[in-house]
Design a protein around this motif. Sequence first.
Motif, PDB file in Angstrom:
ATOM      1  N   TYR A 121      66.816  29.765  48.926  1.00  0.00           N
ATOM      2  CA  TYR A 121      67.058  29.691  47.488  1.00  0.00           C
ATOM      3  C   TYR A 121      66.675  30.988  46.776  1.00  0.00           C
ATOM      4  O   TYR A 121      67.383  31.436  45.883  1.00  0.00           O
ATOM      5  CB  TYR A 121      66.278  28.520  46.894  1.00  0.00           C
ATOM      6  CG  TYR A 121      66.426  28.406  45.402  1.00  0.00           C
ATOM      7  CD1 TYR A 121      67.487  27.705  44.854  1.00  0.00           C
ATOM      8  CD2 TYR A 121      65.518  29.004  44.537  1.00  0.00           C
ATOM      9  CE1 TYR A 121      67.641  27.600  43.485  1.00  0.00           C
ATOM     10  CE2 TYR A 121      65.667  28.909  43.164  1.00  0.00           C
ATOM     11  CZ  TYR A 121      66.728  28.200  42.641  1.00  0.00           C
ATOM     12  OH  TYR A 121      66.882  28.111  41.292  1.00  0.00           O
TER      13      TYR A 121
ATOM     14  N   GLY B 194      70.427  31.360  41.463  1.00  0.00           N
ATOM     15  CA  GLY B 194      69.141  30.702  41.251  1.00  0.00           C
ATOM     16  C   GLY B 194      68.347  31.348  40.135  1.00  0.00           C
ATOM     17  O   GLY B 194      67.866  30.668  39.226  1.00  0.00           O
TER      18      GLY B 194
ATOM     19  N   LYS C  58      69.005  30.520  36.138  1.00  0.00           N
ATOM     20  CA  LYS C  58      67.795  29.713  35.970  1.00  0.00           C
ATOM     21  C   LYS C  58      68.065  28.264  36.382  1.00  0.00           C
ATOM     22  O   LYS C  58      67.846  27.320  35.628  1.00  0.00           O
ATOM     23  CB  LYS C  58      67.289  29.811  34.538  1.00  0.00           C
ATOM     24  CG  LYS C  58      66.943  31.231  34.147  1.00  0.00           C
ATOM     25  CD  LYS C  58      66.453  31.315  32.738  1.00  0.00           C
ATOM     26  CE  LYS C  58      66.108  32.770  32.511  1.00  0.00           C
ATOM     27  NZ  LYS C  58      66.316  33.230  31.193  1.00  0.00           N
ATOM     28  N   LEU C  59      68.529  28.113  37.631  1.00  0.00           N
ATOM     29  CA  LEU C  59      68.925  26.795  38.113  1.00  0.00           C
ATOM     30  C   LEU C  59      67.805  25.766  38.051  1.00  0.00           C
ATOM     31  O   LEU C  59      68.042  24.607  37.710  1.00  0.00           O
ATOM     32  CB  LEU C  59      69.468  26.877  39.542  1.00  0.00           C
ATOM     33  CG  LEU C  59      70.882  27.405  39.704  1.00  0.00           C
ATOM     34  CD1 LEU C  59      71.321  27.309  41.156  1.00  0.00           C
ATOM     35  CD2 LEU C  59      71.865  26.672  38.817  1.00  0.00           C
ATOM     36  N   ARG C  60      66.596  26.159  38.372  1.00  0.00           N
ATOM     37  CA  ARG C  60      65.492  25.186  38.341  1.00  0.00           C
ATOM     38  C   ARG C  60      65.340  24.593  36.935  1.00  0.00           C
ATOM     39  O   ARG C  60      65.183  23.387  36.785  1.00  0.00           O
ATOM     40  CB  ARG C  60      64.194  25.831  38.806  1.00  0.00           C
ATOM     41  CG  ARG C  60      64.243  26.246  40.264  1.00  0.00           C
ATOM     42  CD  ARG C  60      63.020  25.772  41.023  1.00  0.00           C
ATOM     43  NE  ARG C  60      62.989  26.334  42.356  1.00  0.00           N
ATOM     44  CZ  ARG C  60      63.520  25.742  43.420  1.00  0.00           C
ATOM     45  NH1 ARG C  60      64.119  24.599  43.288  1.00  0.00           N
ATOM     46  NH2 ARG C  60      63.444  26.302  44.605  1.00  0.00           N
ATOM     47  N   GLU C  61      65.417  25.457  35.920  1.00  0.00           N
ATOM     48  CA  GLU C  61      65.313  24.970  34.539  1.00  0.00           C
ATOM     49  C   GLU C  61      66.560  24.168  34.158  1.00  0.00           C
ATOM     50  O   GLU C  61      66.464  23.125  33.515  1.00  0.00           O
ATOM     51  CB  GLU C  61      65.121  26.135  33.558  1.00  0.00           C
ATOM     52  CG  GLU C  61      63.761  26.813  33.666  1.00  0.00           C
ATOM     53  CD  GLU C  61      63.704  27.846  34.791  1.00  0.00           C
ATOM     54  OE1 GLU C  61      64.761  28.295  35.272  1.00  0.00           O
ATOM     55  OE2 GLU C  61      62.588  28.187  35.218  1.00  0.00           O
TER      56      GLU C  61
ATOM     57  N   HIS D 203      68.493  22.429  36.087  1.00  0.00           N
ATOM     58  CA  HIS D 203      68.505  21.138  36.758  1.00  0.00           C
ATOM     59  C   HIS D 203      67.562  20.116  36.110  1.00  0.00           C
ATOM     60  O   HIS D 203      67.673  18.922  36.375  1.00  0.00           O
ATOM     61  CB  HIS D 203      68.168  21.295  38.244  1.00  0.00           C
ATOM     62  CG  HIS D 203      69.274  21.935  39.016  1.00  0.00           C
ATOM     63  ND1 HIS D 203      69.093  22.460  40.268  1.00  0.00           N
ATOM     64  CD2 HIS D 203      70.585  22.146  38.720  1.00  0.00           C
ATOM     65  CE1 HIS D 203      70.231  22.969  40.701  1.00  0.00           C
ATOM     66  NE2 HIS D 203      71.144  22.783  39.781  1.00  0.00           N
ATOM     67  N   LYS D 204      66.669  20.566  35.251  1.00  0.00           N
ATOM     68  CA  LYS D 204      65.822  19.619  34.514  1.00  0.00           C
ATOM     69  C   LYS D 204      66.641  18.869  33.465  1.00  0.00           C
ATOM     70  O   LYS D 204      66.277  17.777  33.054  1.00  0.00           O
ATOM     71  CB  LYS D 204      64.655  20.350  33.848  1.00  0.00           C
ATOM     72  CG  LYS D 204      63.637  20.882  34.838  1.00  0.00           C
ATOM     73  CD  LYS D 204      62.563  21.681  34.133  1.00  0.00           C
ATOM     74  CE  LYS D 204      61.609  22.294  35.156  1.00  0.00           C
ATOM     75  NZ  LYS D 204      60.639  23.205  34.536  1.00  0.00           N
TER      76      LYS D 204
ATOM     77  N   THR E 220      72.476  17.969  36.219  1.00  0.00           N
ATOM     78  CA  THR E 220      72.646  18.187  37.654  1.00  0.00           C
ATOM     79  C   THR E 220      74.059  17.868  38.132  1.00  0.00           C
ATOM     80  O   THR E 220      74.335  17.920  39.320  1.00  0.00           O
ATOM     81  CB  THR E 220      71.664  17.309  38.447  1.00  0.00           C
ATOM     82  OG1 THR E 220      71.932  15.940  38.129  1.00  0.00           O
ATOM     83  CG2 THR E 220      70.220  17.674  38.150  1.00  0.00           C
TER      84      THR E 220
ATOM     85  N   ALA F 138      69.605  19.639  46.055  1.00  0.00           N
ATOM     86  CA  ALA F 138      68.438  20.400  45.591  1.00  0.00           C
ATOM     87  C   ALA F 138      67.151  19.743  46.105  1.00  0.00           C
ATOM     88  O   ALA F 138      67.105  18.532  46.323  1.00  0.00           O
ATOM     89  CB  ALA F 138      68.421  20.445  44.063  1.00  0.00           C
ATOM     90  N   ASP F 139      66.146  20.563  46.304  1.00  0.00           N
ATOM     91  CA  ASP F 139      64.801  20.100  46.664  1.00  0.00           C
ATOM     92  C   ASP F 139      64.762  19.244  47.930  1.00  0.00           C
ATOM     93  O   ASP F 139      64.002  18.293  48.020  1.00  0.00           O
ATOM     94  CB  ASP F 139      64.178  19.327  45.492  1.00  0.00           C
ATOM     95  CG  ASP F 139      64.062  20.190  44.257  1.00  0.00           C
ATOM     96  OD1 ASP F 139      63.741  21.389  44.395  1.00  0.00           O
ATOM     97  OD2 ASP F 139      64.315  19.678  43.150  1.00  0.00           O
TER      98      ASP F 139
ATOM     99  N   ALA G 288      70.294  25.457  46.685  1.00  0.00           N
ATOM    100  CA  ALA G 288      70.540  24.393  45.708  1.00  0.00           C
ATOM    101  C   ALA G 288      71.864  24.688  45.040  1.00  0.00           C
ATOM    102  O   ALA G 288      72.101  25.805  44.584  1.00  0.00           O
ATOM    103  CB  ALA G 288      69.430  24.353  44.667  1.00  0.00           C
TER     104      ALA G 288
END
Length: 173
Positions: A47, A53, A57-60, A62-63, A66, A122-123, A129
């Motif tokens: 990742y 990523g 800012k995929l992590r943000e 995905h909050k 998705t 993801a995860d 992801a």
Amino acid sequence: CYVLEAASPEQAQAAVADLARDPRVESVQAMQGFAVLAGDNGGDPLYAAQPAGAAWKLRELHKTTTGRGVTVAVIDSGIAPTHPDLRGQIAEERDFVADDNAQRAVPESHGTEVAGLIAARADNRLGIAGVAPDARLLALRACWQAGGGNAARCNSFTLAKALQFAIDRRADV
């Protein structure tokens, strides 16, 4: 829909012109060929090495979203449904290259990579992801890998069949 074969490009163009003048013919075009863009990803599935990523800012992202409830039609070469990052992500698959309405498409690297960019889980401690890891995929094989590497070829007929299928299935993307 009919596909006719001509002995030469000149004869094909003449046939297209003749058919276009026929009032019984709704539309006619010469078969077009296409090639997919094939890049070298270096084989690094981490990742951290995934450009989207950080850039997106995929992590943000995905909050908040998705892709849950979204169906994406991947019109490409075949997708490997057993790939660990794609297992369970494919709602339906069809092969428009084999011309036999096959349920199972041939898994090929380009289509699998594109599907992963879209919907890799993801995860899950594997690979990358996807941009929309909860989206469902229609795996529509309209292209085929030609030669070595990721290069794939398509034509207007296989693409049109796959696009019509996606429209009929009401794909969101």
